[in-house]
Scaffold this motif. Structure first.
Motif, short mmCIF file in Angstrom:
data_model
loop_
_atom_site.label_atom_id
_atom_site.label_comp_id
_atom_site.label_asym_id
_atom_site.label_seq_id
_atom_site.Cartn_x
_atom_site.Cartn_y
_atom_site.Cartn_z
N ASN A 1 -7.68 -2.53 -7.93
CA ASN A 1 -6.88 -3.06 -9.03
C ASN A 1 -5.46 -2.52 -9.14
OD1 ASN A 1 -8.93 -4.76 -10.56
ND2 ASN A 1 -10.03 -2.84 -10.27
N TYR A 2 -5.11 -1.60 -8.24
CA TYR A 2 -3.75 -1.04 -8.27
C TYR A 2 -3.23 -0.86 -6.85
CZ TYR A 2 -4.78 -0.08 -13.15
OH TYR A 2 -5.12 -0.21 -14.47
N HIS A 3 -1.93 -1.04 -6.71
CA HIS A 3 -1.29 -0.83 -5.40
C HIS A 3 -1.46 0.62 -4.98
CE1 HIS A 3 1.77 -0.73 -2.27
NE2 HIS A 3 1.89 -2.04 -2.35
N PRO A 4 -1.68 0.87 -3.69
CA PRO A 4 -1.82 2.25 -3.22
C PRO A 4 -0.66 3.13 -3.67
CG PRO A 4 -2.24 0.72 -1.41
CD PRO A 4 -1.85 -0.11 -2.60
N LEU A 5 0.54 2.58 -3.73
CA LEU A 5 1.69 3.40 -4.14
C LEU A 5 1.54 3.88 -5.58
CD1 LEU A 5 4.66 1.44 -2.53
CD2 LEU A 5 4.00 3.80 -2.05
N MET A 6 0.96 3.04 -6.42
CA MET A 6 0.71 3.43 -7.81
C MET A 6 -0.33 4.55 -7.84
SD MET A 6 1.04 2.86 -11.17
CE MET A 6 0.10 3.10 -12.69
N LEU B 1 -8.87 1.35 -6.60
CA LEU B 1 -8.35 0.83 -5.33
C LEU B 1 -8.40 -0.69 -5.27
CD1 LEU B 1 -10.71 1.13 -2.26
CD2 LEU B 1 -11.54 1.44 -4.57
N TYR C 1 8.13 10.69 -7.31
CA TYR C 1 7.12 11.04 -6.30
C TYR C 1 6.76 9.85 -5.42
CZ TYR C 1 6.63 15.36 -8.86
OH TYR C 1 6.89 16.56 -9.44
N LYS C 2 6.42 10.19 -4.19
CA LYS C 2 5.88 9.23 -3.22
C LYS C 2 6.83 8.04 -2.99
CE LYS C 2 2.18 11.45 -2.25
NZ LYS C 2 2.97 12.69 -2.50
N LEU D 1 -1.68 11.27 2.85
CA LEU D 1 -0.56 11.81 3.64
C LEU D 1 0.14 12.97 2.92
CD1 LEU D 1 1.00 8.50 5.03
CD2 LEU D 1 -0.82 9.92 5.99
N TYR E 1 12.08 2.34 -2.55
CA TYR E 1 12.57 1.94 -3.87
C TYR E 1 14.08 2.08 -4.00
CZ TYR E 1 7.62 2.93 -5.08
OH TYR E 1 6.26 2.97 -5.15
N SER F 1 9.01 11.01 -13.60
CA SER F 1 8.29 11.87 -14.53
C SER F 1 8.95 13.24 -14.54
CB SER F 1 6.83 11.99 -14.10
OG SER F 1 6.76 12.43 -12.76
N TYR G 1 -4.76 -4.14 -2.99
CA TYR G 1 -4.13 -4.74 -4.17
C TYR G 1 -2.61 -4.63 -4.10
CZ TYR G 1 -2.95 -5.74 -8.98
OH TYR G 1 -2.41 -6.30 -10.10
N GLU H 1 3.64 -5.51 -10.46
CA GLU H 1 2.61 -5.45 -9.41
C GLU H 1 2.46 -4.03 -8.87
OE1 GLU H 1 3.29 -10.00 -7.71
OE2 GLU H 1 3.99 -8.28 -6.54
N LEU H 2 3.53 -3.27 -8.95
CA LEU H 2 3.48 -1.88 -8.47
C LEU H 2 2.99 -0.93 -9.55
CD1 LEU H 2 4.39 -0.67 -5.65
CD2 LEU H 2 4.88 -3.07 -6.03
N TYR I 1 -1.19 6.66 -5.33
CA TYR I 1 -0.78 7.89 -4.64
C TYR I 1 0.22 8.73 -5.44
CZ TYR I 1 -2.78 5.70 -0.40
OH TYR I 1 -3.61 5.10 0.52
N ARG I 2 0.98 8.09 -6.30
CA ARG I 2 2.00 8.88 -6.99
C ARG I 2 1.50 9.48 -8.30
NH1 ARG I 2 5.03 6.15 -10.97
NH2 ARG I 2 4.45 3.98 -11.19
N PRO J 1 -3.55 5.56 6.69
CA PRO J 1 -3.40 6.60 5.66
C PRO J 1 -4.75 7.02 5.05
CG PRO J 1 -1.72 4.91 5.37
CD PRO J 1 -2.71 4.38 6.38
N TYR K 1 4.04 -1.20 3.67
CA TYR K 1 4.70 -0.67 2.48
C TYR K 1 5.29 0.74 2.64
CZ TYR K 1 0.70 2.24 1.32
OH TYR K 1 -0.26 3.19 1.36
N MET L 1 2.72 16.09 -9.88
CA MET L 1 2.78 14.65 -10.10
C MET L 1 2.22 14.29 -11.48
SD MET L 1 1.98 12.74 -6.52
CE MET L 1 0.24 13.09 -6.49
N PRO L 2 2.67 13.18 -12.03
CA PRO L 2 2.12 12.77 -13.33
C PRO L 2 0.64 12.41 -13.22
CG PRO L 2 3.55 11.04 -12.42
CD PRO L 2 3.69 12.23 -11.53
#
Lengths: 725, 725
Positions: A553-558, A551, B460-461, A471, B404, B447, B67, B374-375, A560-561, A398, B397, A535-536
């Motif tokens: 300290n946070y999950h990529p999903l967090m 990157l 989102y995502k 993506l 989700y 959101s 992460y 974690e997310l 990316y959204r 990605p 993931y 997105m927010p």
């Protein structure tokens, strides 16, 4: 040019690994970090010599694998430093005791000779004190050799002194941090063969275990103290003699490192490193010189350009790694950074190097064609996102393979190279085919959709330069650059550089002309992609400073959204095409994206500086520029120890030229405008343009172009055409 | 009910590993594959006994980590089969020679007793011939024991016969295929302790190396041939005696397998397995029985429901793995499949098991809360996409944690369980809290955005059920199920099942009422997500049949950038909420998505069958249903050897009930309609509903509901309210 050197006074800290990077020297083929020479007391755990393109592979292990994933890690090999030099007194030896006190008293990197001059204060475990001066110099003429001179003065010791020049000390592997994708070190399986000992010379070959690449090394004694006896063994030179209090003795060696899979040249002991380099660097500075009325800045930029020059592969086989050959970060891989951040400097000032760097891409075109097929794209070529040998080595698609824009970035650089140099030969022999194959990729990848009532050419599921947004559909940057790529391919066909069918040409033109470029009518901003404005926004207010870069300290999903950018993305495209937006639009876009950009990437600030210049936000432009120009000298990103941020070195040239002086080429013409920040009264630099050498002189509200070499030309200055004679 | 058994005549092939799965037996706690008992001649390389929830962990290695990634693989442990039983003549022994000819002559799985009856023809390397009858039966009353009876007849051998019952034969690890994420076997580090030998009994403990789980096993001799002498050792029972030509001798053993971290019960040698199971299964079939006028189909469905019953964890600590305990596929992990495909059968016919399965989710709520943090989601809980112990074990993931929707799926199942059973206690004690925590997750995750002029709640995502479309915005399925989750939480607060603030309740309602549900106004179809309709359609015409499933033959980037579905996604949501769409809309959506669905997932066809029923596309409904009902018996997916497709077993019940008879609950009322395909003249099944037992009888254009137990009720049949007395 004023005489300039970099010293300890100019840098952020005295942390050992940081200094190893900052004072690294090299010739583009091999790079030597400024590690302490004593193997017993060394603090360095990072590689101390790197050869550009000399790498091992390891299978990539995935938690869950899938079809078409990159198969192998490629990792630049960690080699023993040619600076290694050990000492022992009759009671105490560095290599064994490991805890001599070795303090760096002075360091000086000379931009006119390439010399690295150092002074160390040494205290052995027996309180014997010495002062050691080390001069290291890499010849810059392609002979791939380094001379090491050690001058040792005894301050309180009298008696036998032994020296040892170990050749094969391999450093420990660095932290193989699983958590930081920016660092990666893996074990190499080097074989040493063909060792030969000659009077004062030791030669050997090093062969990688997985890639079967070979380099040859040779180490030769140039000078030893008169009363010293020497011996050579398979472990290196050693010897012994007497030293008195107050006496100074000199040891001098030359090390050669061959090109990959090539033999060594002869070593001449009469070879004058300083003389050779002085001539070469004079030529280099002739066009690379920058004059700016800020000593710190001027030194910083000079340093940046010198290091960029030292890092560049110059044989068409190697490129410039993300950290050059100054450190192991990013495994010695080449990225899009070369084309988009570093090449402009070379194109405008050292076109022969630019040509070699672009030739590397031509050389790996077969791998790129194969990769496009693996991705299910039926035509064209897709260059690897990160690679040494041309094969994809990104283990996270990605933010790797999906960054297809590298294709268009390479085409963009070829176009810029041609626009600036007019080098028809390169275009015909190599460049045009790369443009054609990348254009074919876009045509096969993209598809037509109805957008706002019109059929538009769209690119789905791509990642742009901003790796905090992955993506997505119709990334503005990717689409805009692909548009240029397609249009340039059509131009090349039309002008006879390529033979392709009428139909293909028409398809290129059609896709280029109708490329979809997302725009938000309500916010009136250029959209990064189809979805992001909805997105927010990232919760900046609840994110402590310690949680950057995100990157880590946070999950990529967090990430990316949320609307959050690691670096300039849409703005980078707008920077590259100054005629795309009106100033008001650019201002809105700048305001919008600035708020959501973390600059967690070192590729960001230089672009923000350029756009701030264009918007005449001169204070902002200056501030961003200072962060850019001095990024590694102040260790802004905190990880200079892993290697210099090479793209940013190039970015510091872009900030001056594209930024402060509004430089760009359009329709074959050079455009300039005075966008100098108020804090800078004078900026003078030189470029080569269409077989001319020009000097651009900026002063407060003044701009002048001086023709130093070549025929008169027409230049557009502050929007007005002007003849330069 | 007619007497039914499954025999070799009913199954696809005689391939050994396939048969091992198909004829697997178990009690939800432990499962035994139908491997050949002889350790020397076994062809089986897959695990032969699995204990539900008994697993080891291994660190997940990522090509490039980040992460918050899942840290550990969880892998169900491969255990030695209790069916192992070796023989030796004076000249030839199975375990050592390894090449006896062992041919399966008959196999019969009895759905009324749970017995597995087999007949083997045996020829030793010395051409000594035997016939062996093996009867295996697992007690279904929670004692966790299996009885093995071996009846050996000598056809041409006279002389000494030795037997051996090895206890600790561990099977080789299966192909640890890196390329197929659906299979994964990793080594376990079992420790065997507390071995004790008693007259005719051997007991021992097995403890996992990483998770420190323990199970106890005990093996006891029940019967041996009269003239045989036996011995017990740490390796198991062995013994010897004489056999004559034509003589039949019987060996009988009972094996107990304790619950995890629990001791063993007493073994009673007088225990009557057949009697016990007959009573239990009579009770089971009392509600689970299906009568359908197609022998093959009836047997197939009976088989499916019997296997589903055998696989279900019944103690609130374990769930149902994707392959049950019939094979190692998907590592013994629990997914959303339990709630969405398997639970309806249990809710409507075996509510006590449904309650235990939902209790498992309540038990892992702490892990789910931690995962949400974690997310980066500040409230609520996020259930792991694939797990045994409640922690996320998905190493990819985009088709794992990003799904989700599992949160809302669990909430949906709790609602259905309550709607059907009226079990207030479960709701109050466990269910309501799970609904609250999942609703809180959505509220914190989502959101508000302006959509078509209104503020809408957006997600989102995310990745929906369809894994060929990843990381999209506003996946219809996810949003629709989250809407139900939020609304149900608000309902629970309003009705006193939960205490929460007025404000939180209002926020739940607001988000539920304004959840964004994407719809394409031009195509007039319900959109899978914000972007998909614009993407190019998968090149089906140039995709050969050998390239399915696509995930094994194309890069994810190729799959994601095309309109192609692995399985029902939007259609699954439409199936679940029959009042959301008019028939015409449903028809358009069905036509649209059918064209782009590959059914590469075993979860797809059952849903298409149900919707085809609803649309009165009866032939289509029948065809999809046949593929569903007989999926593993005909080995439609080609990988039944790795275990049964448990979700599809449940799906075959859904196809009959939700599909052919239009079953659903709305506003507390049962809805039914006759949607029987023309090829089926009769369908009769039973359900429990609000403390009643009902029989639904469908015949050509007729539908009748018979009240077998409980109070009269009102049911909606073919749209009309009817009283059932």
């Amino acid at each position: 040019m004023e005489k300039h050197t970099l010293t300890l006074a100019d840098v952020a800290t005295k942390e050992r690994q940081y200094l190893e990077t900052i004072f690294a020297i090299g010739d583009g083929h091999f790079g030597v970090r400024d590690s302490i020479p004593f193997t017993g007391s060394r603090a360095n755990k990072l590689p101390v010599m790197l050869v550009n393109g000399f790498f091992e592979t390891n299978p990539i292990v995935y938690g869950e694998s899938a079809y078409g994933y990159a198969k192998e890690h490629q990792t630049i090999v960690s080699l023993a430093s040619p600076r290694n030099f050990d000492l022992a007194t009759s009671k105490s030896s560095s290599a064994k005791d490991g805890d001599w006190s070795v303090t760096l008293a002075q360091t000086e990197l000379d931009f006119e000779t390439g010399e690295l001059r150092e002074l160390y204060d040494i205290t052995t475990v027996e309180q014997e004190k010495f002062r050691l001066a080390v001069v290291s110099i890499v010849s810059l003429d392609g002979l791939h050799q380094i001379k090491l001179s050690y001058q040792l003065t005894s301050l309180n010791y009298e008696g036998e002194l032994r020296f040892n020049r170990p050749l094969f000390v391999t450093t420990e592997d660095g932290a193989n941090s699983d958590d930081d994708p920016r660092i990666a070190l893996r074990k190499a399986q080097l074989k040493t063969t063909n060792m030969s000992l000659d009077k004062g010379t030791i030669s050997w070959n090093l062969t990688t275990g997985t890639t079967n690449q070979t380099i040859a090394e040779r180490d030769a004694v140039v000078e030893l103290p008169k009363n010293f006896k020497e011996a050579e063994t398979k472990n290196g030179f050693s010897g012994h003699g007497q030293i008195e209090i107050g006496q100074t003795v000199t040891f001098e060696f030359v090390r050669q490192i061959s090109e990959i899979d090539n033999g060594l040249n002869e070593i001449s002991k009469q070879y004058d490193f300083v003389l050779t380099n002085t001539a070469i660097l004079k030529e280099f500075w002739q066009t690379a010189q920058i004059k700016i009325d800020d000593t710190k800045l001027q030194k910083g930029i000079q340093y940046n350009l010198f290091q960029l020059y030292q890092s560049a592969g110059k044989n068409g086989l190697a490129n410039i790694a993300a950290k050059g050959i100054t450190g192991p970060g990013y495994e010695g891989h080449y990225f899009w950074d070369t084309e988009m951040y570093m090449l402009p400097f070379f194109i405008y000032t050292q076109p022969q190097i630019a040509k070699q760097l672009l030739s590397y891409r031509y050389r790996v075109l077969p791998q790129a064609r194969k990769r496009a097929r693996e991705l299910g794209v039926t035509a064209g070529a897709l260059f690897a996102w990160r690679t040494i040998n041309g094969e994809e080595a990104s283990a996270y698609y990605p933010a790797g393979t999906a960054q297809y824009h590298i294709n268009a970035d390479i085409a963009h650089a070829i176009k810029l190279y041609f626009d600036v140099t007019g080098d028809e030969d390169f275009l015909q022999q190599k460049g045009a085919l790369v443009v054609l194959e990348t254009a074919r990729f876009w045509l096969a990848y993209g598809s037509w959709s109805l957008r706002d009532g019109h059929q538009k050419f769209c690119l789905y599921k791509v990642t742009g330069p901003d790796e905090y947004t992955a993506l997505v559909d119709n990334n503005y940057y990717t689409n805009r650059l692909a548009k240029e790529n397609l249009a340039f391919a059509a131009w090349l066909i039309k002008h006879g550089y390529l033979t392709a069918s009428q139909k293909e040409n028409a398809l290129f033109e059609e896709a280029a002309n109708n490329m979809y470029l997302p725009y938000d009518q309500q916010l009136m901003i250029t959209e990064q992609d189809d979805e992001s404005p909805a997105m927010p926004t990232w919760p900046f207010e609840t994110t402590p400073a310690t949680k950057y870069p995100l990157l880590l300290n946070y999950h990529p999903l967090m990430i990316y959204r949320h609307r959050v950018n690691k670096q300039a993305d849409t703005l980078l495209a707008e920077m590259l095409f100054p005629n795309d937006q009106e100033q008001a639009q650019l201002q809105r876009d700048f305001d919008y994206y600035e708020k959501i950009t973390t600059h967690d990437s070192s590729l960001s600030r230089s672009i923000f500086s350029i756009l701030a210049s264009r918007l005449r936000l001169t204070d902002k432009a200056y501030d961003y520029y200072m962060d850019t120009a001095l990024m590694d000298l102040v260790d802004l990103q905190g990880n200079a120890k892993d290697g210099l941020h090479e793209a940013n070195l190039g970015g510091s040239w872009l900030g001056l030229t594209y930024g402060f002086s509004g430089l760009y080429v359009s329709d074959g013409k050079l455009h300039l405008s005075n966008q100098l920040p108020e804090k800078i009264d004078e900026l003078v630099y030189r470029i080569r343009f269409q077989k001319r050498l020009l000097e651009i002189q900026l002063h407060f509200r003044e701009i002048k172009v001086v023709l130093i070499e070549g025929q008169p030309l027409t230049v557009v200055i502050n929007g007005k055409t002007k003849n330069i004679n």
